[in-house]
Design a protein around this motif. Structure first.
Motif, short mmCIF file in Angstrom:
data_model
loop_
_atom_site.label_atom_id
_atom_site.label_comp_id
_atom_site.label_asym_id
_atom_site.label_seq_id
_atom_site.Cartn_x
_atom_site.Cartn_y
_atom_site.Cartn_z
N ASP A 24 14.60 -28.57 -18.60
CA ASP A 24 14.12 -27.69 -17.54
C ASP A 24 15.23 -27.41 -16.53
O ASP A 24 15.74 -28.32 -15.88
N GLY A 25 15.62 -26.16 -16.42
CA GLY A 25 16.70 -25.78 -15.52
C GLY A 25 16.39 -25.98 -14.05
O GLY A 25 17.29 -25.83 -13.20
N ARG A 26 15.16 -26.33 -13.73
CA ARG A 26 14.81 -26.59 -12.32
C ARG A 26 15.17 -28.00 -11.87
O ARG A 26 14.96 -28.35 -10.70
N PHE A 27 15.71 -28.79 -12.79
CA PHE A 27 16.17 -30.14 -12.44
C PHE A 27 17.69 -30.20 -12.59
O PHE A 27 18.24 -29.79 -13.61
N SER A 28 18.36 -30.70 -11.58
CA SER A 28 19.82 -30.67 -11.51
C SER A 28 20.42 -32.06 -11.70
O SER A 28 20.02 -33.01 -11.02
N ARG A 29 21.39 -32.15 -12.62
CA ARG A 29 22.19 -33.38 -12.74
C ARG A 29 23.23 -33.43 -11.62
O ARG A 29 23.52 -34.48 -11.06
N ALA A 30 23.85 -32.27 -11.33
CA ALA A 30 24.93 -32.24 -10.35
C ALA A 30 24.48 -32.72 -8.98
O ALA A 30 25.23 -33.38 -8.25
N SER A 31 23.23 -32.42 -8.62
CA SER A 31 22.73 -32.80 -7.29
C SER A 31 22.38 -34.28 -7.19
O SER A 31 22.09 -34.77 -6.10
N SER A 32 22.42 -34.98 -8.34
CA SER A 32 21.99 -36.39 -8.34
C SER A 32 23.11 -37.36 -8.02
O SER A 32 22.86 -38.57 -7.93
N ILE A 33 24.35 -36.89 -7.86
CA ILE A 33 25.47 -37.81 -7.71
C ILE A 33 26.10 -37.77 -6.32
O ILE A 33 27.21 -38.23 -6.13
N GLY A 34 25.38 -37.22 -5.34
CA GLY A 34 25.89 -37.24 -3.98
C GLY A 34 25.90 -38.66 -3.42
O GLY A 34 25.19 -39.54 -3.91
N PRO A 35 26.69 -38.90 -2.38
CA PRO A 35 26.84 -40.27 -1.84
C PRO A 35 25.54 -40.84 -1.28
O PRO A 35 25.39 -42.06 -1.20
N ASP A 36 24.59 -39.96 -0.90
CA ASP A 36 23.33 -40.45 -0.34
C ASP A 36 22.17 -40.29 -1.31
O ASP A 36 21.01 -40.51 -0.94
N SER A 37 22.45 -39.92 -2.57
CA SER A 37 21.39 -39.70 -3.55
C SER A 37 20.79 -41.03 -4.01
O SER A 37 21.51 -42.03 -4.13
N PRO A 38 19.48 -41.06 -4.26
CA PRO A 38 18.89 -42.26 -4.86
C PRO A 38 19.57 -42.57 -6.19
O PRO A 38 19.75 -41.68 -7.03
N ARG A 39 19.96 -43.82 -6.39
CA ARG A 39 20.74 -44.17 -7.58
C ARG A 39 20.55 -45.65 -7.89
O ARG A 39 20.08 -46.43 -7.07
N PHE A 40 21.00 -46.03 -9.09
CA PHE A 40 20.87 -47.41 -9.55
C PHE A 40 22.06 -48.28 -9.15
O PHE A 40 21.97 -49.49 -9.17
N PHE A 41 23.21 -47.64 -8.85
CA PHE A 41 24.44 -48.41 -8.64
C PHE A 41 24.97 -48.22 -7.23
O PHE A 41 24.75 -47.18 -6.59
N ALA A 42 25.73 -49.22 -6.77
CA ALA A 42 26.26 -49.17 -5.41
C ALA A 42 27.21 -47.99 -5.22
O ALA A 42 27.17 -47.30 -4.19
N GLN A 43 28.05 -47.74 -6.22
CA GLN A 43 29.01 -46.64 -6.13
C GLN A 43 28.40 -45.37 -6.71
O GLN A 43 27.78 -45.41 -7.78
N PRO A 44 28.58 -44.22 -6.06
CA PRO A 44 28.13 -42.97 -6.66
C PRO A 44 28.79 -42.75 -8.01
O PRO A 44 29.93 -43.16 -8.24
N VAL A 45 28.08 -42.12 -8.92
CA VAL A 45 28.61 -41.87 -10.27
C VAL A 45 29.75 -40.88 -10.20
O VAL A 45 29.72 -39.90 -9.43
N ALA A 46 30.81 -41.13 -11.00
CA ALA A 46 31.93 -40.20 -11.06
C ALA A 46 31.52 -38.90 -11.73
O ALA A 46 30.67 -38.87 -12.62
N GLU A 47 32.12 -37.81 -11.30
CA GLU A 47 31.82 -36.51 -11.89
C GLU A 47 32.27 -36.48 -13.35
O GLU A 47 33.21 -37.14 -13.75
N GLY A 48 31.60 -35.67 -14.14
CA GLY A 48 31.95 -35.52 -15.55
C GLY A 48 31.00 -34.54 -16.19
O GLY A 48 30.08 -34.00 -15.54
N LEU A 49 31.19 -34.27 -17.47
CA LEU A 49 30.37 -33.28 -18.17
C LEU A 49 28.89 -33.58 -18.05
O LEU A 49 28.07 -32.67 -17.92
#
Length: 364
Positions: A24-49
């Motif tokens: 579904d194009g209404r869900f974004s991967r790119a928006s999920s890796i910001g420094p304040d995004s909810p995430r599983f790890f302490a460090q934000p995920v590095a950008e990549g494909l």
């Protein structure tokens, strides 16, 4: 649910809903890796494909798809068989011989396969292979060591881009450099990130799952006996092992809704984070009969282990070929293979993105 860092997210578990979100194009991967995004790890995920959205993701994926074709994988299968044979012949054998399948078989096989397939010199592995454990670490290494490892691998691939320009090869990586130079679309760092991502995925995921699969088979002796009696069932067994065996040590890759979306009767607001759980989807009783049982004869198996939609795993066919060839060789050429330690004393990796055995000692 509340994620360890960044706040709350919606957890989605049903197969149809997870599959829908992944395409579904209404869900974004790119928006999920910001420094304040909810995430599983302490460090934000590095950008990549894996963390790009269309149209940028579509353009870069098209560059890679030209080399990761089913036809090219099929032509490469004899070479995978050669590598499997060489590693089995090199490993200690004879009555009572104990082998660590991780270091003496799975890791060198996965490394050679992905390096040869992509054109990254396996002889250079000392430059990047020792850094991979830190790269896929969550808590096993300090943040500064993880960052240094990422930069170390990236610098190697930037150097490889320059080498391809000076002495072009006919490899996947060489073609990627030339196609990009003709289009003038990516920086050398971005090219390095693409190569880095493909190679580390080939190293880590396939070697981890191969050992996970062998462990499962050795602890399900009835299923293993049936497979040994009918090795032609290996491809079907691999699909069931892929469904049954969680690869990641966390719940799934988050995405962010770019507009209001309703999922399973629940309104997801624009800007909210969603975790579509492939692992849970693969155990959905609406889709899989007796989903918590390992059934190597399972025919209907629409698992989501390789994801779905635009981010479907680029190397899925290569991974399938490698797992099929390696497993068939192990069950037919090492028919007495068994765990060399009690199952409950197995050492498992901790603090890693991957769910994997730290070592897999087997006797054959």
């Amino acid at each position: 649910m509340t994620l360890p860092f960044g706040g709350q997210a919606w957890l989605v578990t049903r197969h149809d809903d997870v599959r829908s979100i992944l395409s579904d194009g209404r869900f974004s991967r790119a928006s999920s890796i910001g420094p304040d995004s909810p995430r599983f790890f302490a460090q934000p995920v590095a950008e990549g494909l894996g963390y790009l959205d269309p149209p940028e993701h579509t353009r870069l994926r098209a560059l890679l798809n030209r080399s990761f074709t089913p036809h090219r994988v099929e032509k490469f299968r004899p070479r995978i068989q050669e590598l499997v044979d060489e590693l089995l012949e090199r490993a200690p054998a004879g009555a009572g011989a104990v082998v660590d399948l991780t270091t003496e078989f799975a890791q060198p096989l996965a490394g050679q396969v992905v390096c040869e397939f992509t054109g990254v010199p396996y002889t250079d592995r000392g430059r990047f292979e020792p850094l991979f454990a830190a790269v896929v670490s969550t808590t096993a290494y300090p943040p500064e060591e993880i960052a240094a490892a990422v930069e170390g691998v990236k610098s190697y691939f930037i150097e490889l881009v320059a080498r391809e320009r000076e002495a072009p090869t006919e490899s996947f990586f060489g073609a990627l450099v030339r196609q990009n130079d003709a289009a003038g679309s990516l920086s050398d760092e971005a090219l390095a990130n693409l190569g880095f991502g493909v190679v580390i995925a080939g190293y880590e995921t396939t070697s981890s799952q191969l050992c996970n699969f062998v462990y499962l088979l050795l602890t399900h002796p009835d299923q293993l006996a049936g497979l040994r009696a009918d090795p032609e069932g290996v491809p079907r067994a691999v699909e069931e092992l892929l469904r049954f065996t969680p690869l990641l040590s966390y719940g799934g890759n988050p995405v962010v809704a770019t507009e209001d979306v309703e999922i399973a009767g629940q309104l997801i607001r624009a800007g909210e984070t969603v975790v579509p759980s492939n692992n849970a989807a693969n155990r959905d009783e609406r889709v899989f009969t007796a989903p918590d049982q390992l059934d190597l004869s399972r025919d209907h198996n629409p698992h989501l282990t390789f994801h779905h939609g635009p981010h479907y795993c680029l190397g899925a066919q290569l991974a399938r070929a490698e797992l099929q060839i390696a497993l068939e060789a192990l069950i037919t050429r090492r028919p007495r293979m068994e765990l060399a330690v009690p199952a409950d004393e197995m050492a498992w990796a901790t603090g890693s993105v991957m769910r994997k055995a730290a070592t897999l000692p087997v006797r054959w």
